[in-house]
Design an enzyme around this catalytic site. Structure first.
Site, mmCIF file in Angstrom:
data_model
loop_
_atom_site.group_PDB
_atom_site.id
_atom_site.type_symbol
_atom_site.label_atom_id
_atom_site.label_comp_id
_atom_site.label_asym_id
_atom_site.label_seq_id
_atom_site.Cartn_x
_atom_site.Cartn_y
_atom_site.Cartn_z
ATOM 1 N N HIS A 53 44.099 -1.149 49.444
ATOM 2 C CA HIS A 53 45.234 -1.333 50.351
ATOM 3 C C HIS A 53 46.511 -0.799 49.704
ATOM 4 O O HIS A 53 47.266 -0.032 50.302
ATOM 5 C CB HIS A 53 45.388 -2.825 50.685
ATOM 6 N N GLU A 54 46.737 -1.216 48.466
ATOM 7 C CA GLU A 54 47.955 -0.789 47.765
ATOM 8 C C GLU A 54 47.907 0.693 47.410
ATOM 9 O O GLU A 54 48.922 1.400 47.505
ATOM 10 C CB GLU A 54 48.155 -1.635 46.505
ATOM 11 N N HIS A 57 48.971 2.942 50.192
ATOM 12 C CA HIS A 57 50.427 3.083 50.263
ATOM 13 C C HIS A 57 50.897 4.149 49.272
ATOM 14 O O HIS A 57 51.739 4.987 49.597
ATOM 15 C CB HIS A 57 51.117 1.755 49.909
#
Length: 198
Positions: A53-54, A57
């Site tokens: 998820h990170e 980004h």
């Protein structure tokens, strides 16, 4: 090109291990109380979801020409450990910090949505795998946890609350936000709906 610093790699590894550990502790009941041997399961089912998820980004930010780095959040890891001791997990192991002169509303929205979309994609993969593989208790456990947790991570992060991805996506494109959070909500509710029906 996406580069990782040694500190960033260290922070990612620590985050994954802590996340895997706390979720294994909370779900230890499904393994007769043995949470140590459950850690590899939660590392795959949950740890990857948080880290990917990170990193989504980060990759999107780098694509737009910004410098982005994942950093460990000690307070978030402590909170995860404390909540796990209480029987549930609220985890915020770290975040991607983005540096640049100016990030437009569209860029910020697309960078933000990359995380939840990654969790939705992972949840779908975990859902599909058992349909095309021989029956396996271990694989079913990994995939069921992977689907449930990744769906929830996506839904939670899409909430239109300050500091979460949802608020930034909503400012960029309300329709995109609405469709995405609706999908994440249906996926999150699916296991409970099925359990209620059967």
């Amino acid at each position: 090109m996406v580069n990782f610093t040694s500190h960033e790699i260290r922070d990612i590894i620590i985050s994954m291990l802590v996340i895997g550990g706390v979720f294994a502790y909370v779900f230890r009941g499904i393994n007769n109380g043995d949470f140590i041997s459950l850690i590899p399961v939660t590392l795959v089912a949950v740890g990857f979801g948080f880290v990917f998820h990170e990193l989504a980004h980060k990759f999107m930010a780098v694509r737009y020409g910004f410098y982005a780095e994942y950093r460990l959040w000690i307070q978030g890891l402590i909170l995860a450990i404390i909540t796990a001791a209480l029987g549930f997990v609220f985890a915020a192991p770290g975040a991607v910090y983005i540096h640049g002169q100016y990030i437009s509303k569209e860029e910020n929205g697309k960078i933000s949505i990359a995380g939840p979309l990654t969790n939705i994609a992972l949840a779908i993969i975990f859902f599909i795998i058992p349909l095309f593989t021989p029956p396996s208790e271990l694989l079913f456990l990994i995939c069921s946890l992977g689907f449930t947790i990744n769906s929830f991570i996506a839904f939670f992060n899409l909430l239109p609350v300050s500091m979460l991805d949802g608020a930034k996506i909503l400012k960029w494109n309300p329709l995109v936000w609405l469709v995405t959070i609706a999908i994440a909500f249906v996926m999150t509710a699916y296991p409970y709906f099925v359990a209620y029906i059967f």
